[in-house]
Design an enzyme around this catalytic site. Sequence first.
Site, short mmCIF file in Angstrom:
data_model
loop_
_atom_site.label_atom_id
_atom_site.label_comp_id
_atom_site.label_asym_id
_atom_site.label_seq_id
_atom_site.Cartn_x
_atom_site.Cartn_y
_atom_site.Cartn_z
CG LEU A 142 -13.04 -2.49 2.05
CD1 LEU A 142 -13.35 -3.91 2.15
CD2 LEU A 142 -13.93 -1.37 2.34
CB SER A 146 -13.70 4.46 5.90
OG SER A 146 -12.93 3.22 5.85
N GLY A 148 -10.11 5.53 0.34
CA GLY A 148 -10.78 6.43 1.37
C GLY A 148 -12.21 5.93 1.18
N GLY A 193 -9.57 7.00 6.05
CA GLY A 193 -10.40 6.98 7.60
C GLY A 193 -11.77 7.35 7.63
CB THR A 247 -11.07 2.93 8.44
OG1 THR A 247 -9.87 3.56 8.27
CG2 THR A 247 -11.58 3.52 10.07
CG ASP A 257 -2.16 0.69 1.10
OD1 ASP A 257 -2.40 1.22 -0.07
OD2 ASP A 257 -3.03 1.09 2.15
#
Length: 359
Positions: A288, A268, A266, A228, A290, A110
């Site tokens: 995926l 989430s 991002g 997050g 958080t 990542d």
Amino acid sequence: MGVEQILKRKTGVIVGEDVHNLFTYAKEHKFAIPAINVTSSSTAVAALEAARDSKSPIILQTSNGGAAYFAGKGISNEGQNASIKGAIAAAHYIRSIAPAYGIPVVLHSDHCAKKLLPWFDGMLEADEAYFKEHGEPLFSSHMLDLSEETDEENISTCVKYFKRMAAMDQWLEMEIGITGGEEDGVNNENADKEDLYTKPEQVYNVYKALHPISPNFSIAAAFGNCHGLYAGDIALRPEILAEHQKYTREQVGCKEEKPLFLVFHGGSGSTVQEFHTGIDNGVVKVNLDTDCQYAYLTGIRDYVLNKKDYIMSPVGNPEGPEKPNKKFFDPRVWVREGEKTMGAKITKSLETFRTTNTL
């Protein structure tokens, strides 16, 4: 026809042409593959089990911090030592266990910011050593996140590394524009809102620089997304990804409707419709992390709360003062509860991303 029919290697870690064919098939059939951040053997098998039971491919990835954790918090990360060793250890572990689950797995690293490039260098050296012995890189793919730098430096650095990766037929993911929030090594929590939307010209500049080297690359273009979970409204505009596809298609003069492989960061808190809009416009990978972290916690948290009278001491519980509690505090019991709830979250995401039953 499903994914297995277009892959040379049906199970375990896939590389090279198989990775390209998988993402091409996903783009054509409008589904995306979740990329799960793994920090341990436990989180890795939770993801593998969920994908197997959903008859889906999966991407397993290690972040810089996650890789260091995989190596052990007791190891110094000076010079990215722990992150390099942890990423390599995770890769070998996943390579050894993934075939047992009977599904294709993309092995990925990542976000790598400029200050973390020694980590990237260490992984590439491991790839090249593995390639020399086995004819393929250790990892299927890597990500460079130089979005904090100027576009010129971002792209030129990607070109430099991509030439090296292309020699092994390895996939590169890069980020252009700014994804809000904070991720290993990159903090954009105070970014200007306008900077959270990548422009079509920026995306085309990446395509123009990388495509002559190899077609094996994907772009994480920002469309208002944040890493997050944050309170308040996040103005996601995944529909602008269609503009990127259109602009690049017109500049290149190709007939392919969606020439770009895109990535959703991002995610989430995003809605199902937002995911579907992104996928319909060429998103083939959704990160995926958080949501999975919290899901993993909930299983362990609920177990501890429900069994608190059985884990306060090695012996003695509501059933009697001499009753042993080993079967309640055995890590294999309560860690498994985290795997179950994390797996359930991944299963739901596979359904959302239309990945279920694609094998």
